[in-house]
Write a protein that holds these residues in place. Structure first.
Motif, mmCIF file in Angstrom:
data_model
loop_
_atom_site.group_PDB
_atom_site.id
_atom_site.type_symbol
_atom_site.label_atom_id
_atom_site.label_comp_id
_atom_site.label_asym_id
_atom_site.label_seq_id
_atom_site.Cartn_x
_atom_site.Cartn_y
_atom_site.Cartn_z
ATOM 1 N N HIS A 205 0.841 -1.184 0.000
ATOM 2 C CA HIS A 205 0.000 0.000 0.000
ATOM 3 C C HIS A 205 0.883 1.244 0.000
ATOM 4 O O HIS A 205 1.748 1.395 0.846
ATOM 5 C CB HIS A 205 -0.915 0.008 1.214
ATOM 6 C CG HIS A 205 -1.933 -1.095 1.191
ATOM 7 N ND1 HIS A 205 -2.668 -1.403 0.062
ATOM 8 C CD2 HIS A 205 -2.325 -1.967 2.137
ATOM 9 C CE1 HIS A 205 -3.479 -2.402 0.334
ATOM 10 N NE2 HIS A 205 -3.289 -2.775 1.583
ATOM 11 N N GLY A 206 0.655 2.083 -0.942
ATOM 12 C CA GLY A 206 1.429 3.324 -1.021
ATOM 13 C C GLY A 206 2.300 3.397 -2.254
ATOM 14 O O GLY A 206 2.632 4.476 -2.707
ATOM 15 N N LEU A 208 2.301 3.724 -5.499
ATOM 16 C CA LEU A 208 1.302 4.040 -6.521
ATOM 17 C C LEU A 208 1.858 4.001 -7.935
ATOM 18 O O LEU A 208 1.101 4.014 -8.904
ATOM 19 C CB LEU A 208 0.690 5.416 -6.230
ATOM 20 C CG LEU A 208 -0.098 5.482 -4.913
ATOM 21 C CD1 LEU A 208 -0.479 6.915 -4.588
ATOM 22 C CD2 LEU A 208 -1.321 4.597 -4.969
ATOM 23 N N ASP A 218 5.320 8.799 -5.011
ATOM 24 C CA ASP A 218 4.023 8.249 -4.627
ATOM 25 C C ASP A 218 3.240 9.249 -3.791
ATOM 26 O O ASP A 218 2.018 9.347 -3.895
ATOM 27 C CB ASP A 218 4.233 6.955 -3.836
ATOM 28 C CG ASP A 218 5.032 5.946 -4.616
ATOM 29 O OD1 ASP A 218 4.574 5.532 -5.687
ATOM 30 O OD2 ASP A 218 6.134 5.605 -4.162
ATOM 31 N N SER A 221 1.386 11.595 -5.947
ATOM 32 C CA SER A 221 0.170 10.971 -6.489
ATOM 33 C C SER A 221 -0.901 10.871 -5.412
ATOM 34 O O SER A 221 -2.097 11.061 -5.675
ATOM 35 C CB SER A 221 0.491 9.579 -7.027
ATOM 36 O OG SER A 221 1.388 9.656 -8.104
ATOM 37 N N PHE A 222 -0.448 10.571 -4.190
ATOM 38 C CA PHE A 222 -1.410 10.443 -3.095
ATOM 39 C C PHE A 222 -2.104 11.773 -2.821
ATOM 40 O O PHE A 222 -3.323 11.820 -2.603
ATOM 41 C CB PHE A 222 -0.726 9.933 -1.825
ATOM 42 C CG PHE A 222 -1.692 9.749 -0.685
ATOM 43 C CD1 PHE A 222 -2.447 8.596 -0.581
ATOM 44 C CD2 PHE A 222 -1.869 10.759 0.250
ATOM 45 C CE1 PHE A 222 -3.365 8.441 0.450
ATOM 46 C CE2 PHE A 222 -2.786 10.611 1.279
ATOM 47 C CZ PHE A 222 -3.535 9.448 1.383
ATOM 48 N N TYR A 226 -5.968 12.529 -2.604
ATOM 49 C CA TYR A 226 -6.481 12.990 -1.304
ATOM 50 C C TYR A 226 -7.299 14.262 -1.481
ATOM 51 O O TYR A 226 -8.354 14.431 -0.863
ATOM 52 C CB TYR A 226 -5.298 13.224 -0.371
ATOM 53 C CG TYR A 226 -5.662 13.608 1.044
ATOM 54 C CD1 TYR A 226 -5.783 12.636 2.039
ATOM 55 C CD2 TYR A 226 -5.850 14.939 1.396
ATOM 56 C CE1 TYR A 226 -6.094 12.981 3.338
ATOM 57 C CE2 TYR A 226 -6.160 15.299 2.697
ATOM 58 C CZ TYR A 226 -6.281 14.317 3.664
ATOM 59 O OH TYR A 226 -6.584 14.666 4.953
ATOM 60 N N ALA A 242 -5.271 4.937 -4.551
ATOM 61 C CA ALA A 242 -4.859 5.515 -3.264
ATOM 62 C C ALA A 242 -5.859 5.221 -2.153
ATOM 63 O O ALA A 242 -5.610 5.564 -1.000
ATOM 64 C CB ALA A 242 -4.655 7.032 -3.411
ATOM 65 N N VAL A 250 -10.493 8.658 -0.438
ATOM 66 C CA VAL A 250 -9.074 8.778 -0.080
ATOM 67 C C VAL A 250 -8.988 9.848 0.997
ATOM 68 O O VAL A 250 -9.118 11.046 0.731
ATOM 69 C CB VAL A 250 -8.229 9.164 -1.307
ATOM 70 C CG1 VAL A 250 -6.772 9.329 -0.909
ATOM 71 C CG2 VAL A 250 -8.367 8.111 -2.398
ATOM 72 N N ASP A 254 -6.484 6.463 4.855
ATOM 73 C CA ASP A 254 -5.528 6.024 3.834
ATOM 74 C C ASP A 254 -4.166 6.677 4.046
ATOM 75 O O ASP A 254 -3.120 6.068 3.824
ATOM 76 C CB ASP A 254 -6.075 6.357 2.444
ATOM 77 C CG ASP A 254 -7.442 5.758 2.218
ATOM 78 O OD1 ASP A 254 -7.547 4.519 2.184
ATOM 79 O OD2 ASP A 254 -8.399 6.535 2.109
ATOM 80 N N PHE A 258 -0.563 5.081 4.323
ATOM 81 C CA PHE A 258 0.528 5.535 3.463
ATOM 82 C C PHE A 258 1.773 5.867 4.275
ATOM 83 O O PHE A 258 2.900 5.525 3.889
ATOM 84 C CB PHE A 258 0.078 6.764 2.658
ATOM 85 C CG PHE A 258 1.125 7.265 1.699
ATOM 86 C CD1 PHE A 258 1.231 6.720 0.435
ATOM 87 C CD2 PHE A 258 2.026 8.251 2.080
ATOM 88 C CE1 PHE A 258 2.213 7.155 -0.446
ATOM 89 C CE2 PHE A 258 3.004 8.690 1.207
ATOM 90 C CZ PHE A 258 3.096 8.144 -0.057
#
Ligand SMILES: [Ca+2]
Ligand SMILES: [Ca+2]
Length: 268
Positions: A205-206, A208, A218, A221-222, A226, A242, A250, A254, A258
């Motif tokens: 997870h994370g 991406l 990443d 991107s998160f 978000y 995400a 998100v 999350d 992350f």
């Protein structure tokens, strides 16, 4: 709109270590070739114990070739299950195919995230057309799709059904390859090229961008996801990658997931 602070992150440095591939093998099933009249098997089956299968046909009064290979390999920390093949024939009548007459079984020994890359095309009435040559089904395993091409797989077994074919699908009954042909609903398809890959990775997870690190790329991107928040909102990347806890948004939950991965940097 929400904002995410960069301040909570600590940056760790580590040498590049690729993750160990996911344990996956082809454990049963077979591929064979067929041609008109229905289905005329012209090559013997090849066991999947060699991790490779193939089949094809020529002749049958129409002239054509088909071949397919299903392989399991590793690359860049991913285990890749790849179907490649081609098929064509020169006469309007008949068909040429390599297909699974007994579904190939993929056994996963551990949970994995998956992504599907499909570059397969065929010519339908001389127009190049993308198509999906593979059906992935759970047997004892469980598929949790995030999108049409991404998701998670539980440990267990999965069935792979596929066909690589050139055909005149309105003319014949197709039995085992019918699902493949019928998606075109056309009187002619030829010059088929199959290039389909199922990439399996240990859940991370994370990560991406799938480079086996959870780092600032990443995070960028998160943050985009978000700030969009809802998985169904415009602009959210397909499959909402995400949304690590799969609750449709998100958000801070999350983010907490992350942060754990970010601090570990390297995917397990
Ligand atoms: Ca990454
Ligand atoms: Ca979420």
């Amino acid at each position: 709109m929400k904002a995410v602070s960069l301040g909570v992150f600590s940056v760790l440095f580590a040498s590049r270590v690729l993750a160990a591939p996911v344990g996956a093998t082809l454990t049963s099933g077979s591929v064979t070739g067929a041609s008109f009249p229905e289905p005329l098997v012209q090559q013997s089956k090849v066991s999947t114990t060699s991790k490779r299968s193939g089949g094809g046909s020529t002749g049958g009064g129409f002239g054509g070739t088909a071949s397919a290979s299903l392989d399991v390999g590793t690359s860049g920390g991913a285990t890749n299950v790849s179907l490649t093949g081609s098929a064509t024939h020169t006469n309007e009548f008949g068909y040429t195919a390599a297909y699974t007459d007994a579904a190939v079984v993929l056994t996963l020994t551990e949970a994995a995230t998956y992504s599907i890359t499909n570059l397969s095309t065929t010519k339908v009435n001389n127009v190049s057309t993308a198509f999906n040559p593979v059906t992935l089904e759970s047997a004892t395993g469980f598929i949790n799709p995030f999108s049409a091409t991404r998701g998670e797989l539980a440990p267990g077994t999965y069935r792979l059904r596929f066909g690589v074919a050139a055909a005149q699908p309105s003319t014949f009954s197709f039995s085992l390859v019918s699902t493949w042909y019928n998606q075109f609903n056309s009187t002619g398809c030829k010059d088929t090229s199959v290039n389909w890959t199922l990439s399996l990775r240990k859940p991370c997870h994370g990560d991406l961008n799938f480079d086996t690190f959870v780092d600032d790329a990443d995070f960028q991107s998160f943050v985009v996801a978000y700030n969009i928040l809802g998985c169904a909102q415009p602009g959210m990347p397909q499959g909402c990658p995400a949304d690590f806890n799969n609750d449709g948004v998100v958000d801070d939950f999350d983010f907490q997931i992350f942060v754990v991965s970010y601090n570990q940097l390297i995917c397990p």
